[in-house]
Design an enzyme around this catalytic site. Structure first.
Site, PDB file in Angstrom:
ATOM      1  N   TYR A  31       0.831  -1.211   0.000  1.00  0.00           N
ATOM      2  CA  TYR A  31       0.000   0.000   0.000  1.00  0.00           C
ATOM      3  C   TYR A  31       0.860   1.254   0.000  1.00  0.00           C
ATOM      4  CZ  TYR A  31       1.134   0.895   4.903  1.00  0.00           C
ATOM      5  OH  TYR A  31       1.796   1.199   6.069  1.00  0.00           O
ATOM      6  N   ARG A  50       7.556   4.093  -5.176  1.00  0.00           N
ATOM      7  CA  ARG A  50       7.689   3.125  -4.087  1.00  0.00           C
ATOM      8  C   ARG A  50       6.580   2.079  -4.145  1.00  0.00           C
ATOM      9  NH1 ARG A  50       8.014   5.309   2.020  1.00  0.00           N
ATOM     10  NH2 ARG A  50       5.776   5.565   1.681  1.00  0.00           N
ATOM     11  N   ARG A  98      -8.140 -20.456  -1.128  1.00  0.00           N
ATOM     12  CA  ARG A  98      -7.075 -20.227  -0.155  1.00  0.00           C
ATOM     13  C   ARG A  98      -5.982 -21.289  -0.214  1.00  0.00           C
ATOM     14  NH1 ARG A  98      -5.205 -21.255   4.837  1.00  0.00           N
ATOM     15  NH2 ARG A  98      -4.363 -19.464   5.967  1.00  0.00           N
ATOM     16  N   HIS A 100      -1.390 -21.040   0.360  1.00  0.00           N
ATOM     17  CA  HIS A 100      -0.330 -20.061   0.604  1.00  0.00           C
ATOM     18  C   HIS A 100       0.391 -19.619  -0.663  1.00  0.00           C
ATOM     19  CE1 HIS A 100      -1.170 -21.149   4.669  1.00  0.00           C
ATOM     20  NE2 HIS A 100      -0.180 -20.428   5.163  1.00  0.00           N
ATOM     21  N   LYS A 145       6.502  -2.061   1.679  1.00  0.00           N
ATOM     22  CA  LYS A 145       5.364  -1.441   2.371  1.00  0.00           C
ATOM     23  C   LYS A 145       4.185  -2.417   2.338  1.00  0.00           C
ATOM     24  CE  LYS A 145       3.490   3.221   3.040  1.00  0.00           C
ATOM     25  NZ  LYS A 145       3.585   3.219   4.496  1.00  0.00           N
ATOM     26  N   GLU A 177      13.502   2.099  13.416  1.00  0.00           N
ATOM     27  CA  GLU A 177      12.565   3.154  12.994  1.00  0.00           C
ATOM     28  C   GLU A 177      11.387   3.162  13.943  1.00  0.00           C
ATOM     29  OE1 GLU A 177      10.778   2.367   9.127  1.00  0.00           O
ATOM     30  OE2 GLU A 177      10.548   0.247   9.563  1.00  0.00           O
ATOM     31  N   LEU A 201      11.627   1.037   6.415  1.00  0.00           N
ATOM     32  CA  LEU A 201      10.980   1.530   5.207  1.00  0.00           C
ATOM     33  C   LEU A 201      11.703   2.814   4.792  1.00  0.00           C
ATOM     34  CD1 LEU A 201       8.499   1.062   3.297  1.00  0.00           C
ATOM     35  CD2 LEU A 201       7.483   2.997   4.507  1.00  0.00           C
TER      36      LEU A 201
HETATM   37  N1  PMP Z   1       8.423   3.470   8.502  1.00  0.00           N
HETATM   38  C1  PMP Z   1       7.247   2.827   8.593  1.00  0.00           C
HETATM   39  C2  PMP Z   1       7.206   1.459   9.192  1.00  0.00           C
HETATM   40  C3  PMP Z   1       6.065   3.448   8.126  1.00  0.00           C
HETATM   41  O1  PMP Z   1       4.887   2.811   8.195  1.00  0.00           O
HETATM   42  C4  PMP Z   1       6.140   4.763   7.600  1.00  0.00           C
HETATM   43  C5  PMP Z   1       4.885   5.466   7.158  1.00  0.00           C
HETATM   44  N2  PMP Z   1       4.576   5.159   5.833  1.00  0.00           N
HETATM   45  C6  PMP Z   1       7.390   5.389   7.517  1.00  0.00           C
HETATM   46  C7  PMP Z   1       8.513   4.707   7.983  1.00  0.00           C
HETATM   47  C8  PMP Z   1       7.530   6.775   6.951  1.00  0.00           C
HETATM   48  O2  PMP Z   1       7.422   6.764   5.535  1.00  0.00           O
HETATM   49  P1  PMP Z   1       6.860   8.005   4.741  1.00  0.00           P
HETATM   50  O3  PMP Z   1       7.683   9.196   5.126  1.00  0.00           O
HETATM   51  O4  PMP Z   1       7.046   7.644   3.314  1.00  0.00           O
HETATM   52  O5  PMP Z   1       5.431   8.163   5.120  1.00  0.00           O
END
Ligand code: PMP
Length: 282
Positions: A31, A50, A98, A100, A145, A177, A201
């Site tokens: 997403y 992305r 369903r 996997h 993501k 993060e 991410l």
């Molecule tokens: N890390 C994670 C795990 C996230 O969910 C997000 C939010 N999308 C971010 C970092 C920040 O990414 P962005 O600046 O692209 O929103």
């Protein structure tokens, strides 16, 4: 409000998602969340790139070109007359009995997108928030993501229950993060954040901050912070599409620096404001 459902725009009530949609059963999809300021998408191309990159990493083929996809997002924002808000868009590997393993490639992916108004959290930008350190128990492909957010969801819940806005995740001693944000510490005028790899991410807001640091000649060091060093940081902040640049003024109940948003954080917030002000209709 209109929602996008594959190649159609329909009313939300008209969407039908199969009980065997792989997004629903396996979290098998990816997403994006794209910000809208004054009716215009912000850093849209970066988010679209992305989205396509995440899809490719798990072998989902987006059935549009990037240009068509961009236009769809633009149209949705227009149709719903979004002013300050966001677009949420996801793609799943589609519906199939369903099992996997991936279904046959003839099974079409399912794309949905909707918009909503979301105010900028201005008070939070001024006052900062509290955060809680939590062990990062997520999988090893945090660069994707993915719709699978259970590790993130559980960490956020633990932070909220401790009256904190966000979790500061760490794998052992290394700070990675946030549960839905990237994390930065500032020490002696240098910004530290985790390097871009499979443990985080690669935030779009992170890229904007990195660029601002380069322009403002603020050293931007992509090295994971040590958990033990958090208490010695002068400033701390997080970034995300919706939280923009939010100061963190308290970690695990202890004040960060003076307990108020720091100077470098302020400079980066100002640079971000300028970029929003220059946002071209897209
Ligand atoms: N890390 C994670 C795990 C996230 O969910 C997000 C939010 N999308 C971010 C970092 C920040 O990414 P962005 O600046 O692209 O929103």
């Amino acid at each position: 409000n209109w929602v996008m459902w594959n190649d159609r725009y329909v009313k939300e009530e008209e969407i039908m998602i199969s009980i065997e949609d792989r997004g629903y059963q396996f979290g098998d999809g990816i997403y994006e969340v794209i910000r809208v300021y004054e009716g215009s998408l912000f850093t849209a191309q970066e988010h679209i790139d992305r989205f396509f990159a995440s899809a490719e990493k798990i072998g989902i083929v987006v059935p549009f070109t990037k240009d068509v996809f961009h236009k769809r997002m633009y149209d949705l924002v227009e149709m719903n007359e979004v002013r300050t808000g966001q677009v949420y868009v996801q793609i799943t590997r589609g519906a199939a009995p369903r099992a996997h393993q991936y279904p046959d490639s003839s099974v079409p992916a399912v794309i949905t997108a909707y918009t909503k108004e979301v105010a900028r959290p201005l008070t939070q930008f001024e006052l900062g928030v509290a955060a809680k350190t939590i062990e990062d128990i997520r999988w090893l492909r945090c660069d994707i993501k993915s719709l699978n957010l259970l590790g993130n969801v559980m960490a956020k819940q633990e932070a909220i229950q401790a009256n904190c806005f966000e979790a500061i995740l760490h794998r052992g001693d290394r700070v990675t993060e946030g549960s839905s944000s990237n994390m930065y510490g500032v020490k002696d005028g240098i910004v530290y954040t985790h390097p871009v790899d499979n443990y985080i991410l690669n935030g779009i807001t992170r890229s904007v901050v990195k660029e601002s640091c380069q322009r403002l000649r603020i050293p931007f060091v992509e090295e994971a912070m040590d958990l033990q060093d958090l208490s010695t940081m002068d400033e701390f902040f997080l970034t995300s599409t919706t939280a923009e640049i939010t100061p963190i003024v308290e970690i695990d109940g202890n004040s960060v620096g003076s307990g108020r948003p720091g100077n470098i954080t302020r400079q980066l917030q100002l640079a971000f404001e300028e970029k929003i002000a220059l946002n071209e209709p897209s």
